[in-house]
Design an enzyme around this catalytic site. Structure first.
Site, short mmCIF file in Angstrom:
data_model
loop_
_atom_site.label_atom_id
_atom_site.label_comp_id
_atom_site.label_asym_id
_atom_site.label_seq_id
_atom_site.Cartn_x
_atom_site.Cartn_y
_atom_site.Cartn_z
N LYS A 20 0.69 -1.22 -0.41
CA LYS A 20 -0.31 -0.15 0.20
C LYS A 20 0.50 0.89 -0.26
CE LYS A 20 -3.35 0.19 3.13
NZ LYS A 20 -4.76 0.67 3.74
N ASP A 46 -14.95 -0.01 10.34
CA ASP A 46 -15.06 0.31 8.94
C ASP A 46 -15.76 -1.08 8.36
OD1 ASP A 46 -16.55 1.12 6.54
OD2 ASP A 46 -13.77 1.58 6.20
N PRO A 94 -19.28 -5.68 3.75
CA PRO A 94 -18.60 -6.56 2.44
C PRO A 94 -17.35 -6.35 2.10
CG PRO A 94 -21.08 -5.58 2.26
CD PRO A 94 -20.60 -4.79 3.49
N ASN A 145 -14.48 -5.30 2.94
CA ASN A 145 -13.47 -5.11 3.63
C ASN A 145 -13.07 -6.90 4.32
OD1 ASN A 145 -12.84 -2.51 3.64
ND2 ASN A 145 -13.95 -2.19 5.24
#
Length: 495
Positions: free
Chosen positions: A36, A132, A135, A137
């Site tokens: 990332k 959070d 779906p 994640n």
């Protein structure tokens, strides 16, 4: 291809986000990783950098096969970009699966939900709220297991670092809990609500609260609208699923499942889904100054809010209590300092002397620890026994295995009295009532009507009941009234 530190990275990202992008890369040993990249304009923002560092810290605190693994995090001096190197998770997320295939079969949805709950409980055991859950994640691996992603807005319940500012809203519209939507302080039960929304999406293929014209409208719907029924979009689901979902998504967090274990137990006991391949729930308790299973306060407040975890585990050599220090000030166990590490304490050995933070007030009553863990283990075992009973019920078609009859009995005789027919009596009652006038026949018509209306008999059980049918009794009352009116009319006519 390009080089970032010790990683060979593909040129094109495999995903993009608001603050950066994710690339596929390889380390020096050829292992595939996900990298990332946080862009400089965000990596130099103290607020965002603090959040990124917390995400890294959280991923280091949790260790579970269904939670994405963190390998390293660093800033590249040349580009000033911040990089997080994580496990490359293959497969597709729940949102992608449902978009492509529609609602999941019930058995698949329940099986996946049990795995998600097991992973999330590990997160909660580390005193982290994900904040959070949605779906997109949650990944479904090719082998059918799951992987929980994205701890970018997670919250440390120990109070280390920035927490929620009252009035601020963090989470995804449509999946945030009512308390999140209202900007109030949250805890683990907020994640449970979000998981209930995910479960609804898995079972029906529809969002419980779709994103409306504005975030305000969506949050207002979460706060005010009733949570939709499963039957709105999907018929034929098990009856047990709706009450389970209702409890998970209650607007009052005090009425929800208080932890993931309770949610798991409800699913296992309320549905006939095989859980033979599921991992056993952790037998674990927390110790600390606040919000723990065992609360210990000290006057100097050196004991951390979540100071330590103690888990009962069975290894090849027997049962052990695994004591894991999670504090800022460490723990003294049998005069040895333990800091951010674990030690195994034999279950059949001598009780250890433990002082949280090394202070006299931090003395831990080991008998209390053992009793609390034994209670937790019995609760889990009881849930497993109940689950086995429901399987027996399913196989034998009984409401409860203990109710299985040894000898089939003849049904009890039906002693209910059957009311009689009064048609003939009513014909004469009306005839005499109309034409009889003041004479004997008129009085006889009134008497017959009253008799049909009021006459009772004794049934086989010894109770007094009306002799004639209800409809005939009504007609009998009308015949008596007509007879009275007829008598009055005849009397007036004679005068």
């Amino acid at each position: 291809m390009r080089q970032i530190a010790n990683f060979t990275v593909e040129d094109q990202p495999i995903a993009r986000g608001g603050m950066g992008q994710i690339f596929k890369g390889r380390d020096q040993n050829g292992q595939i990783v996900a990298i990332k990249e946080i862009l400089p304009e965000f990596a130099n923002d103290w607020t965002i950098l603090s959040r990124i560092e917390k995400e890294v810290e959280f991923l280091l605190k949790v260790d579970h096969p269904s939670i994405v693994k963190l390998y390293s995090a660093f800033r590249d001096n040349a580009t000033q970009n911040y990089y997080i190197v994580m496990e490359m998770v293959e497969g597709e997320n729940i949102e992608q699966y449902v978009t492509r295939n529609g609602a999941m079969p019930e058995e698949m949805a329940v099986s996946l939900m049990l795995k998600i709950l097991d992973a999330l409980q590990c997160v909660h055991n580390a005193h982290i709220v994900h904040r959070d859950i949605k779906p997109s994640n949650i990944m479904i691996r090719p082998n059918g297991n799951i992987c929980l992603l994205d701890f970018g807005v997670a919250k440390d319940m120990d109070g280390n670092g920035p927490g929620t500012i009252v009035g601020s809203v963090i989470g995804t519209s449509g999946y945030m809990s009512p308390e999140q939507a209202d900007g109030y302080s949250i805890n683990f039960r907020s994640d449970i609500y979000s998981l209930g929304c995910v479960f609804y999406y898995m079972l029906t293929g529809h969002h419980a609260f779709s994103t409306l014209a504005s975030d305000f409208e969506t949050r207002d719907a979460i706060l005010k609208n009733e949570f939709p029924r499963l039957s709105k979009y999907k018929k034929g689901l098990s009856d047990a699923l709706q009450p389970i979902l209702d409890k998970a998504t209650d607007k009052n967090m005090m009425q929800r499942y208080q932890n993931c274990y309770e949610f798991m137990a409800a699913l296992r006991n309320g549905t006939h889904i095989s859980t033979a391949n599921e991992t056993s729930p952790q037998v674990l308790i927390s110790v600390g100054r606040e919000m723990c299973d065992i609360i210990i306060n000290d006057s100097a407040r050196k004991i951390s809010r979540h100071h330590a975890d103690i888990e009962l585990k069975e290894f090849t050599g027997g049962k052990y209590y695994v004591f894991t220090d999670r504090s800022a000030n460490g723990t003294i166990i049998n005069r040895q300092v333990l800091r951010k590490n674990s030690v195994n304490i034999p279950a059949n050995g001598k009780a250890p002397e433990i002082y949280l933070a090394g202070v006299p007030d931090g003395h831990l009553d080991w008998n209390m620890v053992v009793a609390e863990l034994d209670k937790r283990a019995r609760a889990i075992e009881s849930a497993a026994i109940d689950d086995n009973k429901t399987e027996i019920v399913k196989e034998e078609g009984l409401a409860d295995p203990s109710l299985k009859p040894s000898v089939e009995k003849d049904p009890e005789p039906n002693n209910e009295y059957e009311p009689k027919d009064a048609t003939v009596m009513l014909i004469f009652a009306y005839l005499f009532a109309v034409v009889g006038g003041l004479g004997f026949l008129g009085i006889l018509g009134i008497s017959l009507g009253i008799s049909v209306k009021c006459q009772k008999v004794v049934d086989d059980n010894g109770d007094k009941v009306y002799k004639y049918k209800s409809s005939h009794r009504t007609l009998g009352a009308i015949a008596a009234v007509i007879g009275v009116i007829s008598c009055i009319v005849w009397r007036l006519a004679v005068r």
